[in-house]
Design an enzyme around this catalytic site. Sequence first.
Site, PDB file in Angstrom:
ATOM      1  CG  ASP A  34      -7.514  -0.153  -6.641  1.00 47.02           C
ATOM      2  OD1 ASP A  34      -6.647  -1.024  -6.439  1.00 47.02           O
ATOM      3  OD2 ASP A  34      -8.680  -0.430  -6.977  1.00 47.02           O
ATOM      4  CG  HIS A  51       2.183  -2.898  -3.329  1.00 44.63           C
ATOM      5  ND1 HIS A  51       0.915  -2.397  -3.557  1.00 44.63           N
ATOM      6  CD2 HIS A  51       2.036  -4.250  -3.225  1.00 44.63           C
ATOM      7  CE1 HIS A  51       0.055  -3.404  -3.597  1.00 44.63           C
ATOM      8  NE2 HIS A  51       0.704  -4.533  -3.402  1.00 44.63           N
ATOM      9  CG  LEU A 145      -0.930  17.927   4.013  1.00 48.57           C
ATOM     10  CD1 LEU A 145      -2.243  18.261   3.319  1.00 48.57           C
ATOM     11  CD2 LEU A 145       0.017  17.253   3.014  1.00 48.57           C
TER      12      LEU A 145
HETATM   13  C1  FPP Z   1      -4.406  -1.308  -3.838  1.00 51.72           C
HETATM   14  O1  FPP Z   1      -3.888  -1.611  -5.106  1.00 51.72           O
HETATM   15  C2  FPP Z   1      -3.344  -0.760  -3.048  1.00 51.72           C
HETATM   16  C3  FPP Z   1      -2.948  -1.202  -1.833  1.00 51.72           C
HETATM   17  C4  FPP Z   1      -3.619  -2.274  -1.108  1.00 51.72           C
HETATM   18  C5  FPP Z   1      -1.774  -0.636  -1.175  1.00 51.72           C
HETATM   19  C6  FPP Z   1      -1.579   0.817  -1.377  1.00 51.72           C
HETATM   20  C7  FPP Z   1      -0.279   1.217  -0.854  1.00 51.72           C
HETATM   21  C8  FPP Z   1       0.502   2.144  -1.412  1.00 51.72           C
HETATM   22  C9  FPP Z   1       0.126   2.903  -2.606  1.00 51.72           C
HETATM   23  C10 FPP Z   1       1.788   2.517  -0.809  1.00 51.72           C
HETATM   24  C11 FPP Z   1       1.545   3.102   0.525  1.00 51.72           C
HETATM   25  C12 FPP Z   1       2.643   3.892   0.959  1.00 51.72           C
HETATM   26  C13 FPP Z   1       2.820   4.294   2.223  1.00 51.72           C
HETATM   27  C14 FPP Z   1       3.847   5.265   2.482  1.00 51.72           C
HETATM   28  C15 FPP Z   1       2.032   3.756   3.338  1.00 51.72           C
HETATM   29  P1  FPP Z   1      -3.683  -3.109  -5.515  1.00 51.72           P
HETATM   30  O2  FPP Z   1      -2.342  -3.535  -5.179  1.00 51.72           O
HETATM   31  O3  FPP Z   1      -4.786  -3.911  -4.958  1.00 51.72           O
HETATM   32  O4  FPP Z   1      -3.764  -3.012  -7.054  1.00 51.72           O
HETATM   33  P2  FPP Z   1      -4.552  -4.005  -8.027  1.00 51.72           P
HETATM   34  O5  FPP Z   1      -6.005  -3.824  -7.722  1.00 51.72           O
HETATM   35  O6  FPP Z   1      -4.180  -3.515  -9.353  1.00 51.72           O
HETATM   36  O7  FPP Z   1      -4.064  -5.392  -7.748  1.00 51.72           O
END
Ligand code: FPP
Length: 254
Positions: A34, A51, A145
């Site tokens: 997050d 992201h 893994l």
């Molecule tokens: C939440 O943070 C994160 C997500 C909804 C997406 C997470 C995805 C990744 C870290 C990349 C994934 C990679 C692969 C390879 C699948 P947020 O964007 O809601 O953050 P915020 O709460 O600060 O807005």
Amino acid sequence: MIKRLWAKLGLSSSPTAESLSSENIPVHVAIIMDGNGRWAKKRGLPRMAGHHSGMKTVKRITIAADRLGVKYLTLYAFSTENWKRPKAEVDFLMKLPQQFLDIELDELVSNNVQVRMMGSRDNLPPHTINALEEAISKTANNTGLVLNFALNYGSRMEMLDAIRDLAKDVKDGKLAPGDIDEEAMSERLLSSGLPDPDLLIRTSGELRLSNFMLWQLAYSELWFTDVYWPEFTEKHFYEAIGQYQRRARRYGGL
Ligand code: FPP
């Protein structure tokens, strides 16, 4: 010596992989990744940049987990609730698995990593499913893994599906109500075949589970950090595992 003293005091110096006990590495670590959006905002960048940077952390932490001997790493990449985000962001998030696997699949294969997916395939665009299916099939026989992407995953949805399946088996006379036990439930969940997580990590300072593995986390150790996912490093990961190693897991006993 100093490190042990710090550990005794419950303080963490700058942890390294070597400072951890190899005897007590969590078998299954699950992570709620997050803070991508807030990381980007803090830098005056669009959310997508967060992201994209978060994807690099996925690589970093996969390598760290593998080196430590973690057997299962589950990453919450997209929840059933994330469809509510603006379409442009959803589209971007749906491209990340493909982008990640285009670059990393060969290395995952040669490092004996097995890719899995935990979530509903409904509504996922074909390019997302195809990239994952290719990775799953190319790594199916790997024994190292297990890198498990929770994608289009929601724990309540998963539990409701399992309960419907149990109800159907009872209705069809395949199962007696009295035989519904934890095993019968667990084997109907999307995590079937995986042990429950030993450790849950959530980044970005939010202190909630957000519909993630509610059944499976019943006895997991929880570790939260204010660090945003794009800036989460091996050091933070070792810190979480060091904390885990200092906790006494009693499972309701003494
Ligand atoms: C939440 O943070 C994160 C997500 C909804 C997406 C997470 C995805 C990744 C870290 C990349 C994934 C990679 C692969 C390879 C699948 P947020 O964007 O809601 O953050 P915020 O709460 O600060 O807005």
